[in-house]
Scaffold this motif. Structure first.
Motif, short mmCIF file in Angstrom:
data_model
loop_
_atom_site.label_atom_id
_atom_site.label_comp_id
_atom_site.label_asym_id
_atom_site.label_seq_id
_atom_site.Cartn_x
_atom_site.Cartn_y
_atom_site.Cartn_z
N ASP A 8 11.45 24.98 6.70
CA ASP A 8 10.28 25.81 7.00
C ASP A 8 9.17 24.97 7.61
O ASP A 8 9.02 23.79 7.29
N SER A 33 4.43 24.74 2.77
CA SER A 33 5.31 25.62 3.53
C SER A 33 5.83 26.68 2.57
O SER A 33 5.48 26.69 1.38
N LEU A 34 6.69 27.55 3.07
CA LEU A 34 7.28 28.57 2.19
C LEU A 34 8.14 27.94 1.10
O LEU A 34 8.24 28.48 0.00
N SER A 35 8.74 26.81 1.39
CA SER A 35 9.69 26.24 0.44
C SER A 35 9.20 25.00 -0.29
O SER A 35 9.87 24.55 -1.22
N THR A 96 4.58 34.23 -5.23
CA THR A 96 5.40 34.08 -4.04
C THR A 96 5.00 35.07 -2.94
O THR A 96 4.90 34.67 -1.77
N LEU A 99 1.96 33.68 -1.32
CA LEU A 99 2.30 32.51 -0.52
C LEU A 99 2.87 32.95 0.82
O LEU A 99 2.49 32.40 1.86
N ASN A 100 3.76 33.94 0.81
CA ASN A 100 4.32 34.46 2.07
C ASN A 100 3.22 34.98 2.98
O ASN A 100 3.22 34.72 4.18
N ILE A 103 1.25 31.98 4.42
CA ILE A 103 1.99 31.27 5.46
C ILE A 103 2.00 32.08 6.75
O ILE A 103 1.84 31.53 7.85
N GLU A 104 2.16 33.40 6.66
CA GLU A 104 2.11 34.24 7.87
C GLU A 104 0.73 34.14 8.54
O GLU A 104 0.63 34.10 9.76
N LYS A 107 0.60 30.84 10.33
CA LYS A 107 1.41 30.90 11.55
C LYS A 107 0.64 31.61 12.66
O LYS A 107 0.73 31.22 13.83
#
Length: 127
Positions: A8, A33-35, A96, A99-100, A103-104, A107
């Protein structure tokens, strides 16, 4: 220079990390990051590489998400001059979905940040 292959995209981010089981002192988030994420603490710490930890991350980009409660698992640890750097894998956590979302959001800012890097130069020029 060694090229890192990551699943990621990582985003450089500054944030305060509270991990009471790792250190009484708060740490600093270096990237996320996502991970996974990279964190450093201002003291040398001992981490059980077989254990999962709960961390609270207060992010500097407020508005979209201010704090994340994440369950993490250490992947590597490095001690450097009275500081400890730790790479964590982020496991399924209560935050989670946040977090998603975060991250979006990061981006979506990436093209804008890339454009600023093209327009703003740090080179010194004399007229």
């Amino acid at each position: 220079m060694k090229k890192e292959h990551r699943a990621d995209e990582r985003f450089d981010e500054v944030g305060r990390v509270t991990a009471e089981e790792i250190s009484a002192f708060p740490g600093m988030l270096d990237d996320i990051s996502l991970s996974g994420c990279r964190v450093h603490f201002p003291v040398n710490t001992t981490v059980d590489m077989e254990k999962d930890y709960t961390v609270k991350i207060n992010l500097s980009h407020t508005g979209i998400v201010e704090q994340l409660d994440l369950v993490v698992h250490p992947q590597w640890i490095k001690d450097e001059s009275n500081e400890t750097y730790i790479g964590f894998r982020i496991l399924r956590s209560p935050d989670t979905p946040l977090l998603n979302e975060y991250i979006e959001h990061m981006k979506s800012l990436a093209p804008e940040a890339q454009m600023q890097n093209l327009l703003i130069t740090t080179d010194v020029s004399f007229i």
